[in-house]
Write an enzyme that holds these catalytic residues in place. Structure first.
Site, mmCIF file in Angstrom:
data_model
loop_
_atom_site.group_PDB
_atom_site.id
_atom_site.type_symbol
_atom_site.label_atom_id
_atom_site.label_comp_id
_atom_site.label_asym_id
_atom_site.label_seq_id
_atom_site.Cartn_x
_atom_site.Cartn_y
_atom_site.Cartn_z
ATOM 1 N N LYS A 80 0.887 -1.170 0.000
ATOM 2 C CA LYS A 80 0.000 0.000 0.000
ATOM 3 C C LYS A 80 0.915 1.206 0.000
ATOM 4 O O LYS A 80 1.717 1.383 0.919
ATOM 5 C CB LYS A 80 -0.839 -0.060 1.272
ATOM 6 C CG LYS A 80 -1.601 1.176 1.637
ATOM 7 C CD LYS A 80 -2.245 0.895 2.997
ATOM 8 C CE LYS A 80 -3.230 1.938 3.435
ATOM 9 N NZ LYS A 80 -2.679 3.253 3.585
HETATM 10 P P1 FBP Z 1 -6.586 7.456 4.437
HETATM 11 O O1 FBP Z 1 -7.220 6.881 3.196
HETATM 12 O O2 FBP Z 1 -7.585 8.172 5.283
HETATM 13 O O3 FBP Z 1 -5.378 8.279 4.077
HETATM 14 O O4 FBP Z 1 -6.118 6.210 5.310
HETATM 15 C C1 FBP Z 1 -5.097 5.355 4.890
HETATM 16 C C2 FBP Z 1 -4.054 5.233 5.976
HETATM 17 O O5 FBP Z 1 -2.975 4.408 5.622
HETATM 18 C C3 FBP Z 1 -4.603 4.749 7.298
HETATM 19 O O6 FBP Z 1 -4.548 3.358 7.411
HETATM 20 C C4 FBP Z 1 -3.720 5.444 8.264
HETATM 21 O O7 FBP Z 1 -4.361 5.773 9.444
HETATM 22 C C5 FBP Z 1 -3.329 6.694 7.567
HETATM 23 O O8 FBP Z 1 -3.490 6.504 6.210
HETATM 24 C C6 FBP Z 1 -1.887 7.031 7.852
HETATM 25 O O9 FBP Z 1 -1.476 8.063 7.008
HETATM 26 P P2 FBP Z 1 -0.277 9.011 7.397
HETATM 27 O O10 FBP Z 1 0.742 8.184 8.130
HETATM 28 O O11 FBP Z 1 0.252 9.546 6.096
HETATM 29 O O12 FBP Z 1 -0.865 10.066 8.240
#
Ligand code: FBP
Length: 264
Positions: free
Chosen positions: A177
């Site tokens: 991801k």
């Molecule tokens: P979003 O689609 O809201 O960006 O969520 C994906 C994700 O990977 C979540 O699992 C996680 O909480 C968040 O993004 C972490 O993103 P970052 O570390 O960039 O704040």
């Protein structure tokens, strides 16, 4: 990488993972505009949509809420996580074992690796233990492959994202991801760097329906196999409509325009 096309978290070779670990990663601030979503059941309800192949949560949420949804939702148990209160070099505490994830009914595992962080060595060693244990249970491993740290000023530049997908392949993830690297060509290169391993895009902060669906269309065209998304779905007033449209863009490979028109 193991073959995962028969896994419940994959539909027609693709995945749409609904992520809801934000209360840990970002804090309650992500729920300010949608306070009703502080109740995890509301997001589990959204995850019962046919487009969603798994819901990604932390252990505490799985313990408390998954028993009511285990017949309708596939569980992706995130094994590590960090709060936004942590001010050090990027790191992520392992807070759940693979044995316990399996006991909770996990269909897949999730693990963050911050390549490039000063903590990369320990994180990769922790990933090794989780990935190898996961193999004993035949649980696919999704890596949140997020290069970041004091030496990395731009965590979405094309060369960083292609390194992120390659690193995930080499370390034994089944799905990587990654953040959107800014252009379809850069995403296509990141997909190529991953060999046969699936690459999915991370959702990011909320944008308009059209903007988000167009970006998803572009990454699917670039060879990505879906999405792990949180805020862009559950921060919406009507997540179902967006999921209807995402279903068309991801699995039926329709354009964003066609998907929006069909779901009006
Ligand atoms: P979003 O689609 O809201 O960006 O969520 C994906 C994700 O990977 C979540 O699992 C996680 O909480 C968040 O993004 C972490 O993103 P970052 O570390 O960039 O704040």
């Amino acid at each position: 990488m193991i073959p995962i096309d028969d896994s419940p978290i994959v539909r027609d070779g693709k995945s749409l993972i609904l992520a809801m670990d934000h209360g840990l990663e970002h804090g309650p601030v992500d729920f300010e505009d949608v306070p009703e979503k502080l109740d995890p059941s509301t997001v589990f309800e959204t995850a019962t949509h046919d487009a969603v192949t798994a819901m990604a949560v932390q252990k505490g949420i799985a313990e408390g809420y998954y028993p009511s949804y285990e017949d309708d939702v596939n569980l992706l148990l995130k094994l590590n996580g960090t709060s936004n209160l942590w001010m050090g070099e990027p790191d992520s505490a392992v807070n759940c074992s693979v044995d316990y994830a399996a006991e909770l009914g996990a269909d897949a595992l999730g693990f963050t690796v911050y390549g490039g962080s000063n903590h990369e060595i320990e994180m990769v060693e922790e990933f090794r233990d989780a990935q190898e244990k996961g193999r004993e249970y035949d649980l696919p491993m999704v890596m949140w492959s997020y290069p970041r740290g004091q030496g990395l000023k731009n965590d979405t530049k094309p060369s960083t994202i292609s390194y992120a997908t390659r690193l995930a392949l080499e370390l034994g993830a089944d799905i990587a991801k990654v953040k959107y690297p800014g252009s379809p060509d850069a995403m296509a290169h990141a997909v190529d760097c991953a060999g046969d391993m699936k690459v999915i895009m991370s959702g990011g902060s909320k944008t308009s329906d059209y903007e988000f669906l167009s970006q998803v269309e572009a990454v699917i065209d670039a060879g990505a196999k879906g999405l792990a998304v949180g805020r862009n779905v559950w921060q919406r007033e009507d997540p179902t409509r967006l999921l209807d449209a995402l279903e068309k863009v991801i699995y039926e490979e329709e354009t964003a325009d066609a998907a929006l028109e069909a779901t009006e």
